[in-house]
Design an enzyme around this catalytic site. Structure first.
Site, short mmCIF file in Angstrom:
data_model
loop_
_atom_site.label_atom_id
_atom_site.label_comp_id
_atom_site.label_asym_id
_atom_site.label_seq_id
_atom_site.Cartn_x
_atom_site.Cartn_y
_atom_site.Cartn_z
N ASP A 12 0.83 -1.21 0.00
CA ASP A 12 0.00 0.00 0.00
C ASP A 12 0.87 1.27 0.00
O ASP A 12 2.01 1.26 0.48
CB ASP A 12 -0.90 -0.02 1.24
CG ASP A 12 -2.06 0.95 1.12
OD1 ASP A 12 -2.38 1.37 -0.02
OD2 ASP A 12 -2.65 1.30 2.17
N ARG A 25 -0.92 9.49 -9.69
CA ARG A 25 -1.00 8.21 -8.97
C ARG A 25 -0.40 7.05 -9.77
O ARG A 25 0.24 6.16 -9.21
CB ARG A 25 -2.46 7.88 -8.64
CG ARG A 25 -3.10 8.80 -7.62
CD ARG A 25 -4.55 8.37 -7.35
NE ARG A 25 -4.60 6.99 -6.88
CZ ARG A 25 -4.40 6.63 -5.61
NH1 ARG A 25 -4.17 7.53 -4.69
NH2 ARG A 25 -4.47 5.37 -5.27
N HIS A 29 2.19 3.66 -9.10
CA HIS A 29 2.01 2.23 -9.39
C HIS A 29 3.21 1.68 -10.17
O HIS A 29 3.62 0.54 -9.95
CB HIS A 29 0.71 2.00 -10.16
CG HIS A 29 -0.52 2.33 -9.36
ND1 HIS A 29 -0.69 1.89 -8.06
CD2 HIS A 29 -1.62 3.07 -9.65
CE1 HIS A 29 -1.85 2.34 -7.60
NE2 HIS A 29 -2.43 3.07 -8.53
N LEU A 123 11.04 -20.13 -4.88
CA LEU A 123 9.97 -19.33 -4.26
C LEU A 123 8.67 -19.42 -5.07
O LEU A 123 8.69 -19.36 -6.29
CB LEU A 123 10.44 -17.87 -4.21
CG LEU A 123 9.41 -16.81 -3.82
CD1 LEU A 123 9.02 -16.95 -2.36
CD2 LEU A 123 9.95 -15.41 -4.11
N SER A 184 -7.98 -4.78 5.00
CA SER A 184 -8.56 -4.47 3.67
C SER A 184 -8.90 -5.74 2.90
O SER A 184 -8.66 -5.84 1.69
CB SER A 184 -7.63 -3.56 2.87
OG SER A 184 -7.39 -2.35 3.55
C1 IPE Z 1 -5.35 -2.76 -0.18
O1 IPE Z 1 -5.05 -1.44 -0.30
C2 IPE Z 1 -5.35 -3.44 -1.53
C3 IPE Z 1 -4.04 -3.61 -2.15
C4 IPE Z 1 -2.90 -3.27 -1.64
C5 IPE Z 1 -4.04 -4.25 -3.44
P1 IPE Z 1 -6.19 -0.32 -0.44
O2 IPE Z 1 -5.48 0.97 -0.63
O3 IPE Z 1 -7.16 -0.71 -1.49
O4 IPE Z 1 -6.91 -0.40 0.97
P2 IPE Z 1 -7.76 0.71 1.76
O5 IPE Z 1 -8.74 1.27 0.77
O6 IPE Z 1 -6.80 1.73 2.25
O7 IPE Z 1 -8.39 -0.05 2.87
C1 IPE Z 2 -1.58 0.29 -3.38
O1 IPE Z 2 -1.38 1.65 -3.36
C2 IPE Z 2 -1.85 -0.24 -4.76
C3 IPE Z 2 -3.22 -0.73 -4.97
C4 IPE Z 2 -4.16 -0.75 -4.08
C5 IPE Z 2 -3.53 -1.25 -6.29
P1 IPE Z 2 -2.58 2.70 -3.34
O2 IPE Z 2 -2.94 3.03 -4.75
O3 IPE Z 2 -3.70 2.18 -2.52
O4 IPE Z 2 -1.89 3.93 -2.64
P2 IPE Z 2 -2.54 4.91 -1.59
O5 IPE Z 2 -3.09 4.10 -0.48
O6 IPE Z 2 -3.61 5.68 -2.32
O7 IPE Z 2 -1.41 5.79 -1.15
MG MG Z 3 -4.13 2.36 -0.54
#
Ligand code: IPE
Ligand code: IPE
Ligand code: MG
Length: 232
Positions: A12, A25, A29, A123, A184
């Site tokens: 995350d 954003r 990624h 792995l 999550s």
């Molecule tokens: C959890 O992160 C999902 C992944 C890392 C793929 P999110 O960013 O979606 O979770 P919330 O919305 O903060 O709970």
């Molecule tokens: C995790 O990073 C990646 C996915 C959930 C796909 P986020 O995109 O949720 O990043 P934040 O939480 O908005 O910083």
């Molecule tokens: Mg997130």
């Protein structure tokens, strides 16, 4: 304590990492993918047997079409480009989640990668894509019902047997980057007795040392599984 056999990671903080730098954003990624590659290599070097990466949740469809499309594109690119790396490092790629709701081209890439790496004995990397813990349990129960009909005597063992990867042991350690204290919807069933490690660091900044720190922290934990420590 021994090092963990199975590590799950909630990767995350990609969006916040980008925002912090005044980037979009999707750039987060892209860097998140680079971090995932570093951590797969690190896990392989450390000698972890199973690594489950939370790539895309059943709730992540709520994001804009642009962001979802970008992530799907990255998944495809990753699966295509990493075969040589997987071959060299004997990495077996697997999937968790509902594959049927993914775009057809992504489904094909996943299925092909699973097939192409099936004999590698290093792995095992489980990519959780369109994964939700609740969804996995519902699908397991439905599969059990379809195979057995009679639901009256459904047991824990039965549900375990119909999860997405029934041969993989429960995660010993679940890591979450970017500081949030929640699951999550990640590995709800399998994580019943997992140790949690939360790091403030955003996912794109993760490196081998961060994984090593998490593993070292895990090795100091006292896992009781509902029993009493140091029973005579
Ligand atoms: C959890 O992160 C999902 C992944 C890392 C793929 P999110 O960013 O979606 O979770 P919330 O919305 O903060 O709970
Ligand atoms: C995790 O990073 C990646 C996915 C959930 C796909 P986020 O995109 O949720 O990043 P934040 O939480 O908005 O910083
Ligand atoms: Mg997130």
């Amino acid at each position: 304590m021994q090092k963990p056999v199975h590590v799950g990671i909630i990767m995350d903080g990609n969006g916040r990492w980008a925002k912090q730098r005044g980037l979009v954003r999707t750039q987060g990624h892209l860097e998140g993918l680079a971090a995932a590659k570093r951590i797969v290599k690190a896990a392989s070097d450390i000698g972890i047997k199973y690594l489950t990466l939370y790539v895309f949740s059943t709730e992540n469809w709520k994001r804009t079409a642009e962001e979802v499309g970008f992530i799907m594109g990255l998944i495809k690119q990753y699966l295509r480009a990493e075969f040589d790396f997987s071959k060299k490092n004997k990495i077996r790629v697997r999937h968790a989640g509902d594959i049927t709701a993914l775009p057809k081209d992504i489904q094909k890439e996943i299925i092909d990668t699973i097939k192409d790496t099936a004999d590698f004995e290093g792995l095992q990397v489980v990519l959780a894509i369109n994964y939700g813990g609740r969804d996995e349990i519902i699908r397991a129960v439905r599969k059990f019902a379809a195979a057995n009909g009679d639901m009256e005597k459904i047991s824990e063992k039965d549900i375990c047997a119909y999860l997405d990867n029934p041969d993989i042991p429960d995660p010993d350690l679940i890591i979450r980057s970017a500081g949030e204290y929640r699951t999550s919807n990640f590995l709800l069933w399998e994580g019943a007795y997992s140790e949690f490690y939360i790091s403030k660091k955003f996912w794109p900044d993760w490196d081998k040392e961060d994984l090593e720190a998490a593993v070292e922290d895990f090795m100091t934990r006292d896992r009781r599984f509902g029993s009493v420590a140091n029973q005579e």
